[in-house]
Write an enzyme that holds these catalytic residues in place. Structure first.
Site, PDB file in Angstrom:
ATOM      1  N   ARG A  18       0.821  -1.210   0.000  1.00 25.62           N
ATOM      2  CA  ARG A  18       0.000   0.000   0.000  1.00 25.62           C
ATOM      3  C   ARG A  18       0.860   1.267   0.000  1.00 25.62           C
ATOM      4  O   ARG A  18       0.624   2.162  -0.807  1.00 25.62           O
ATOM      5  CB  ARG A  18      -0.982  -0.032   1.177  1.00 25.62           C
ATOM      6  N   ASN A  36      -6.377  -2.852   1.441  1.00 25.56           N
ATOM      7  CA  ASN A  36      -6.276  -4.305   1.502  1.00 25.56           C
ATOM      8  C   ASN A  36      -7.673  -4.875   1.640  1.00 25.56           C
ATOM      9  O   ASN A  36      -8.474  -4.344   2.402  1.00 25.56           O
ATOM     10  CB  ASN A  36      -5.518  -4.729   2.767  1.00 25.56           C
TER      11      ASN A  36
END
Ligand code: ZN
Ligand code: ZN
Ligand code: FE
Length: 734
Positions: A18, A36
């Protein structure tokens, strides 16, 4: 504006994905978000041209973080009005459907190692230093998606400094879930063998004390990523053998760095790379130093690895020599993961514990470079559980319970197979518990429910008994067929194959114990085209431990019992003859593994088999490629006849290199002869016997020379640990 919905699958959680996306998007001035979810990573970005989106996608492939393994990137485009004002990392979502790879434990990275050594760094000497590219993952995960609140790190509240690193996108600890520091992280605690703790030591004094005790000859249990290891100086090897109840099996050695390692063993450049990899497995390497003979007696190689966790490093750096490192347990029990287990087992003088719980234990992995590739001998820390992608979705969810002694399990759902780390010997009650825990873990993490269970045909395997207790649709797969399928599945082979499975013993379709098998096979089934000639295992299990009984059995078969007089007393010959004639508990076997035991026995390398695979490793260094002779193993109908060579083998036993080299050459000849007879099939090799380095190197060499298409296990071990993975493919069409 074009809105792109991007789905990235693979090992993409807990590896800095990320923050990587965040940095990538902001550097390209793209707006949107990343998060996620249960399938991996989901991204939305908006851009005014398709080219910008394509560029973004390409950079994801090119620049992905080191620990990430991208399986696929799917892209969906829509046109819409601008809706984002910046780029954000959003909260995880969709926690119920699980289709994401678990991030694995990773050895300390070079950046963290240099911080660990840097007096000015706030994590100087801090045993739990980690970052987005290293540290524990799998062993602390309770559930997916991988966020701190679903790991055993949730007990530790981040201090403000850690918090700011965690939330700073440009920091290398941005969203590193196990982030901590001396102010807020786990704490070491040292105990004596009565589990009384040393209360007055600071964190660093605790480490100093452990080092001192090790130097003075103590055995110390040290908590690692997936369990406790017993550590001692090499001089303490006998004490270690006694405590572990492990008489002969070699131990592995842990080193502080490659430089020290190279004074004791001889890795190639390729091996150095794997030793220093994030998986940091144990590698079997040629010994350079006689001091190691007590650690791996009568074997020319020894298992070596580098200190993989910061804690191990802080201890090992005080030694200019390797330390013995072995899983803390009594032989064949599972690795210990909590301090309470040391209460009854007095195996360690001291125990170095810390208060971060190990939720998923795992052993150290073991690899060996053979011929032209690395083979896995044990698949655990750093390597599994890893998801394996299938060409198409399975119709039903499958649980495969594997074999019995080197057990593992595997599950299949959607288009994936996941094999567990190494479990061990199910004849131990504790290991059987570990086996059941492992099933529960995979069920929980992947939200998995089995519809079909696959087991071995051997009804006395604990795994088979367990499978039948589930009251599900059950499929039994023959042992050597499962070995074959483990290769067929791994290499996605659709055609029929010619499979050689040379193994210990496994239950065969005719009720005999197979282990020297040649099949024509595909996923649907197999035809047994050849097998080694049957011989009797006099006394069953006893004969597996006592190779003199193999010798006697073969001598009786060919009517040459006079051979036996050099090896055993007349009364013993008489007793064994009675067993032979009356067929007392004497199952037939075609196991090549037992013939290896015979050879090692003839050469007086073993008297009793004290660990699985012992003969193979003790023999392998004897092979001489200058010897081209062989024994006359004949193919007759579907039998590989070898017994007539026994007298010749006994004669040759005065020259160990000659006997062993001729034996290996004979096996190679058999394989090549049969391959010639069935030229149109890709060749598959599996089974524990192929762990023998001499055999494997020679056969790979020959196959390459003849330009034959061949496959073997690389992803999973070719011993019985690979059985569960193979079993999945036997059930996949249902
Ligand atoms: Zn790191
Ligand atoms: Zn902190
Ligand atoms: Fe097997």
């Amino acid at each position: 504006m074009i809105l792109a919905k991007i789905r990235v699958k693979g090992v993409v959680q807990g590896v800095g994905f990320r923050p990587f996306i965040y940095n990538l998007a902001t550097s390209l001035e793209l707006r949107g978000f990343v998060l996620n979810d249960s399938e991996g990573v989901y991204i939305e970005i908006e851009a005014n041209s398709k080219a910008k989106i394509d560029n973004f996608k390409e950079k994801i492939y090119l620049k992905a973080p080191k620990l990430a393994e991208i399986e696929s990137i799917e892209l969906e485009l829509e046109t819409q009005k601008p809706k984002f004002s910046n780029f954000q990392i959003r909260e995880s979502r969709n926690l119920d459907i699980k289709d994401v790879a678990i991030p694995l434990d990773s050895a300390i990275c070079p950046k963290c190692l240099s911080e660990l050594k840097n007096q000015k760094n706030r994590r100087y000497n801090y045993p739990f230093i980690n970052c987005i590219e290293c540290g524990v993952r799998y062993s602390i995960i309770e559930n997916m998606p991988y966020d701190r609140e679903r790991t055993s790190m949730r007990e530790f509240e981040m201090c403000s400094e850690c918090e700011s690193e965690y939330s700073e996108p440009l920091d290398r600890r941005f969203h590193a879930q196990p982030i901590s520091c001396p102010n807020c992280g786990p704490k070491l605690k040292l105990f004596n063998s009565n589990l009384e703790s040393f209360e007055n030591l600071t964190q660093f004094e605790t480490i100093e004390r452990v080092v001192r005790e090790l130097k003075e000859g103590s055995i110390v249990a040290i908590k690692g990523y997936g369990g406790f290891n017993l550590i001692s100086k090499i001089e303490q090897v006998e004490k270690m053998r006694e405590r572990k109840k492990r008489k002969k099996k070699p131990f592995a050695l842990m080193f502080k760095d490659l430089k020290t390692l190279k004074r004791y063993a001889k890795p190639t450049l390729e091996e150095e790379r794997v030793l220093s990899s994030k998986e940091a497995p144990i590698l079997l390497l040629p010994k350079l130093n006689q001091k190691l003979d007590s650690v791996a007696p009568n074997i020319d190689r020894v298992g070596c690895y580098l200190a993989y966790s910061p804690l191990h490093y802080l201890i090992l750096r005080e030694f200019d020599e390797p330390l013995i490192s072995t899983s803390a347990n009594i032989s064949s029990n599972p690795i210990i993961r909590d301090i309470q287990s040391f209460k009854e087992l007095k195996i360690a003088d001291y125990i170095l514990d810390f208060n971060r719980e190990i939720l998923n234990p795992s052993d150290d992995s073991i690899l060996s470079y053979v011929g032209d590739r690395f083979l896995k001998l044990r698949d655990a820390r750093g390597y599994s559980p890893k998801s394996f992608k299938l060409p198409k979705k399975v119709k039903k969810n499958i649980l495969a319970v594997g074999s019995n002694q080197k057990s593992s399990i595997a599950i299949a759902f959607e288009d994936r197979v996941i094999k567990s780390p190494y479990i061990g010997d199910l004849n131990s009650i504790q290991t059987l518990e570990y086996f059941k825990d492992m099933i529960e873990t995979l069920k929980r993490v992947y939200n998995f429910r089995a519809e079909v269970v696959v087991c071995d045909k051997h009804s006395r395997y604990e795994s088979s008994k367990f499978a039948k207790s589930l009251n599900l649709e059950t499929i039994e797969i023959q042992h050597h067929f499962a070995h074959t399928l483990s290769v067929v599945g791994e290499h996605k082979i659709e055609s029929k194959v010619l499979s050689f499975v040379f193994d210990g013993t496994g239950f065969g379709d005719d009720g005999n114990l197979w282990g020297g098998e040649v099949f024509i096979a595909d996923k649907r089934g197999f035809e047994r085209i050849y097998h080694f000639d049957y011989f009797k295992l006099l006394g069953g299990e006893v004969a597996i431990k006592n190779p003199e009984r193999i010798l006697a059995s073969l001598a009786f078969d060919i009517g040459k019992e006079e051979i036996l007089r050099d090896f055993m007393s007349d009364s013993k010959i008489k007793t064994l003859k009675q067993i032979y004639l009356k067929n007392l508990n004497s199952p037939l076997t075609s196991s090549v593994g037992r013939i290896f035991d015979l050879i090692a026995y003839l050469l007086k390398l073993i008297d009793r088999v004290s660990f699985d695979g012992e003969s193979g490793v003790k023999l392998e260094s004897l092979y001489q490629d200058s010897i081209s002779d062989s024994y006359n193993f004949r193919l007759n109908q579907n039998i590989i006849e070898f017994k007539e060579s026994l007298s010749q083998m006994v004669d040759d036993s005065k020259e160990p290199k000659l006997l062993f080299s001729k034996f290996i050459n004979s096996l190679i000849e058999v394989i090549l002869k049969i391959s010639k007879e069935y030229p149109n099939y890709p060749i598959v090799l599996s089974g524990g016997v192929f762990q023998n380095r001499a055999l494997m190197e020679q056969i790979i060499f020959k196959f390459k020379e003849l330009n034959l298409e061949f496959y073997l296990n690389e992803r999973v071990p070719l011993n019985d640990e690979g059985i569960s993975f193979g079993q999945i493919f036997g059930a996949i069409e249902c």
